[in-house]
Structures are given as C-alpha cells and as structure tokens.
Design a protein around this motif. Structure first.
Motif, mmCIF file in Angstrom:
data_model
loop_
_atom_site.group_PDB
_atom_site.id
_atom_site.type_symbol
_atom_site.label_atom_id
_atom_site.label_comp_id
_atom_site.label_asym_id
_atom_site.label_seq_id
_atom_site.Cartn_x
_atom_site.Cartn_y
_atom_site.Cartn_z
ATOM 1 N N PRO A 131 27.122 51.639 27.929
ATOM 2 C CA PRO A 131 27.989 52.751 27.517
ATOM 3 C C PRO A 131 27.567 54.073 28.149
ATOM 4 N N ASN A 132 28.545 54.791 28.707
ATOM 5 C CA ASN A 132 28.346 56.095 29.335
ATOM 6 C C ASN A 132 27.394 56.049 30.533
ATOM 7 N N SER A 133 27.215 54.878 31.128
ATOM 8 C CA SER A 133 26.363 54.780 32.307
ATOM 9 C C SER A 133 27.182 55.041 33.566
ATOM 10 N N SER A 134 26.497 55.318 34.659
ATOM 11 C CA SER A 134 27.177 55.594 35.923
ATOM 12 C C SER A 134 27.410 54.320 36.730
ATOM 13 N N ILE A 135 26.875 53.208 36.256
ATOM 14 C CA ILE A 135 27.032 51.932 36.957
ATOM 15 C C ILE A 135 28.126 51.122 36.274
ATOM 16 N N SER A 136 29.123 50.747 37.038
ATOM 17 C CA SER A 136 30.248 49.982 36.483
ATOM 18 C C SER A 136 30.637 48.874 37.452
ATOM 19 N N TYR A 137 31.443 47.958 36.982
ATOM 20 C CA TYR A 137 31.940 46.873 37.822
ATOM 21 C C TYR A 137 33.415 46.657 37.539
ATOM 22 N N GLN A 138 34.089 46.038 38.493
ATOM 23 C CA GLN A 138 35.515 45.777 38.358
ATOM 24 C C GLN A 138 35.689 44.329 37.888
ATOM 25 N N PRO A 139 36.101 44.107 36.648
ATOM 26 C CA PRO A 139 36.171 42.742 36.118
ATOM 27 C C PRO A 139 37.124 41.836 36.880
ATOM 28 N N SER A 140 38.156 42.389 37.495
ATOM 29 C CA SER A 140 39.110 41.549 38.226
ATOM 30 C C SER A 140 38.427 40.823 39.387
ATOM 31 N N GLU A 141 37.396 41.442 39.990
ATOM 32 C CA GLU A 141 36.679 40.793 41.091
ATOM 33 C C GLU A 141 35.858 39.615 40.576
ATOM 34 N N VAL A 142 35.260 39.767 39.403
ATOM 35 C CA VAL A 142 34.500 38.673 38.794
ATOM 36 C C VAL A 142 35.446 37.550 38.375
ATOM 37 N N VAL A 143 36.605 37.936 37.847
ATOM 38 C CA VAL A 143 37.576 36.957 37.351
ATOM 39 C C VAL A 143 38.124 36.101 38.482
ATOM 40 N N LYS A 144 38.325 36.675 39.658
ATOM 41 C CA LYS A 144 38.802 35.882 40.801
ATOM 42 C C LYS A 144 37.879 34.701 41.054
ATOM 43 N N PHE A 145 36.579 34.955 41.049
ATOM 44 C CA PHE A 145 35.593 33.913 41.291
ATOM 45 C C PHE A 145 35.589 32.882 40.165
ATOM 46 N N LEU A 146 35.608 33.354 38.913
ATOM 47 C CA LEU A 146 35.556 32.454 37.764
ATOM 48 C C LEU A 146 36.788 31.565 37.687
ATOM 49 N N LEU A 147 37.970 32.142 37.957
ATOM 50 C CA LEU A 147 39.206 31.366 37.843
ATOM 51 C C LEU A 147 39.338 30.328 38.952
ATOM 52 N N ILE A 148 38.790 30.597 40.122
ATOM 53 C CA ILE A 148 38.821 29.598 41.190
ATOM 54 C C ILE A 148 38.026 28.365 40.771
ATOM 55 N N ILE A 149 36.838 28.579 40.173
ATOM 56 C CA ILE A 149 36.050 27.455 39.660
ATOM 57 C C ILE A 149 36.797 26.768 38.525
ATOM 58 N N CYS A 150 37.349 27.569 37.617
ATOM 59 C CA CYS A 150 38.064 27.037 36.456
ATOM 60 C C CYS A 150 39.228 26.139 36.875
ATOM 61 N N PHE A 151 40.054 26.600 37.786
ATOM 62 C CA PHE A 151 41.246 25.839 38.157
ATOM 63 C C PHE A 151 40.923 24.704 39.118
ATOM 64 N N ALA A 152 39.793 24.776 39.807
ATOM 65 C CA ALA A 152 39.351 23.618 40.581
ATOM 66 C C ALA A 152 39.016 22.466 39.638
ATOM 67 N N ILE A 153 38.362 22.789 38.518
ATOM 68 C CA ILE A 153 38.051 21.766 37.508
ATOM 69 C C ILE A 153 39.333 21.241 36.871
ATOM 70 N N ILE A 154 40.264 22.165 36.567
ATOM 71 C CA ILE A 154 41.542 21.755 35.960
ATOM 72 C C ILE A 154 42.305 20.817 36.884
ATOM 73 N N ILE A 155 42.367 21.150 38.162
ATOM 74 C CA ILE A 155 43.081 20.318 39.139
ATOM 75 C C ILE A 155 42.417 18.948 39.249
ATOM 76 N N PHE A 156 41.083 18.939 39.268
ATOM 77 C CA PHE A 156 40.356 17.672 39.372
ATOM 78 C C PHE A 156 40.624 16.788 38.160
ATOM 79 N N ASN A 157 40.650 17.402 36.975
ATOM 80 C CA ASN A 157 40.876 16.624 35.746
ATOM 81 C C ASN A 157 42.348 16.249 35.557
#
Length: 233
Positions: A131-157
């Motif tokens: 909170p109130n720190s100068s260091i931040s991240y963009q969650p959409s960039e993390v989500v791109k990576f996570l969803l690629i893994i997620c949907f690779a598993i979904i497609i495989f199953n």
C-alpha cells in the motif's frame, strides 16, 4: 527478436524530445531521460530472453517423475490459474468502491483504494506491491501468462469436446469472462483483446475439426474465385 528491436526503436524515437532532461547515475555519468528509458526497456527485454531460454531447456517431463505432487499441482488443475486471474480484477473493482476513488483522470497517476491501486487517465491498470508504495505491477501482464497455462490444461483435458459446438461455446464463455473483467474493471481494452484472441487461437490450433473447417472454407473460396461462372455451373 524482431518485435523487441522494433519496440526499442519506437521507445527511443517517442522519448527523444526528453533530451533536455538528464539523470545522474551514481555520480559517474549523466544520461538523458530518453537514454534512461531505452536502457530500462533493454534491461527488461534481456531479462525476458534469459527467462525464455531458461524455460525452454527445462524438461517438465522430469518434474512429473521426480516431483509428481508439484507437477500435478501446477499442470493438472486449471481452476487455480483461472481463479487467481479473475481475482486480480475483482480486487481492483472492490477497492475502487470501498477504498475511495478520486483524481487520476489525467496522465499523472494517483493512488486510490487505500493506496493499493494506481490510477491514470481514468484507468485502473496497476496494483501496488505494498500500500502506497512506488513499486507496482500490471496484473493484465501476469494474467496473460496464467491464462495460457490454464487454457492449455483445459484444452488437454477437453479432448474431443472441442470438436463439438457445445464444447466450443463453453470454451468461448470461459475465455470471455477474464477478458471482460480486464475491460470492465481495469479499463484496458488492448489487453482484453489480446487475452481473448490468444485463447481463441489456442483453441483453433488444438481443435483439428476447426482447422479442417477453415481449410475446407478456404478451398471452396479458392475454387469459386479461380473458376468462371460457366465452369461452376
């Protein structure tokens, strides 16, 4: 590599007007703001390439034999990745309403939501590490990576389900929900389009039936364009 070099050229040319602003580095040398931004971008590209090559040489099949519990936790359950991905933007939406929201309509970023969310140009695209720190991240960039893994598993199953309309419809709904969250809660249209497009292309590549359908449509179109009306009749 081409896109990375292309990015460097655009970053440098777009920030060239900042040449009058200079930064002193450890009292050793002085660089312009444009050169500082170029060096920062280059450092991120170098770090990304190192991580990329590190992942490519790692044999994930060995992980299945040596640490099956870790392998199953990472690659058997797509729900974890899906819930975490959606939680980022649900958190942003909650903090907007319960943590206070003011300012940030211009280019200059302000901190809102008890100091957890960074807002600029009316968009909520960054989450502070603390909170109130100068260091931040963009969650959409993390989500791109996570969803690629997620949907690779979904497609495989899913297997044969992606060859049927119901399976395709369910897949599209699952892909559309996080993309909608990115757009509605974070006001990030570009990331929303990228996420949905990547997941849809994954489905197209994985579903042989879809590929055959596209090929058949292409062949029919090519036939119609290459033949005269008389030949077709």
């Amino acid at each position: 590599m081409f896109l990375s070099v292309f990015c460097l050229v655009f970053v440098y040319s777009a920030s060239a007007f900042e040449i009058t602003r200079k930064t002193n580095i450890l009292n050793l040398f002085t660089i312009t703001e444009s050169e500082k931004l170029l060096a920062k971008t280059l450092a991120f590209i170098a770090a990304g390439l190192i991580i990329m090559f590190g992942i490519t040489v790692f044999n994930f099949k060995e992980l299945k034999t040596r640490a099956p519990h870790i392998h199953d936790f990472l690659f058997r359950n797509p729900i974890i990745y899906y819930v975490v991905s959606c939680s980022f933007f649900i958190f942003i939406e909650v903090m907007k309403h319960f943590g206070g929201d003011s300012g940030g309509e211009g280019a200059e970023a302000v901190t809102v939501g008890f100091g957890t969310i960074r807002k600029a140009n009316g968009a909520y695209r960054w989450i502070n590490i603390l909170p109130n720190s100068s260091i931040s991240y963009q969650p959409s960039e993390v989500v791109k990576f996570l969803l690629i893994i997620c949907f690779a598993i979904i497609i495989f199953n899913a297997g044969m389900m992606l060859k049927h309309k119901r399976g395709i419809f369910l897949y599209m709904v699952l892909a559309g929900i996080p993309a909608f969250f990115v757009l509605a809660f974070s006001s990030d249209l570009s990331s929303s389009i990228v996420i949905f497009s990547v997941l849809v292309f994954m489905m197209i590549v994985a579903g042989n039936n879809l590929k055959n359908t596209i090929e058949n449509e292409y062949n029919i179109l090519f036939f119609l364009l290459s033949k005269s009306k008389k030949d077709i009749l």
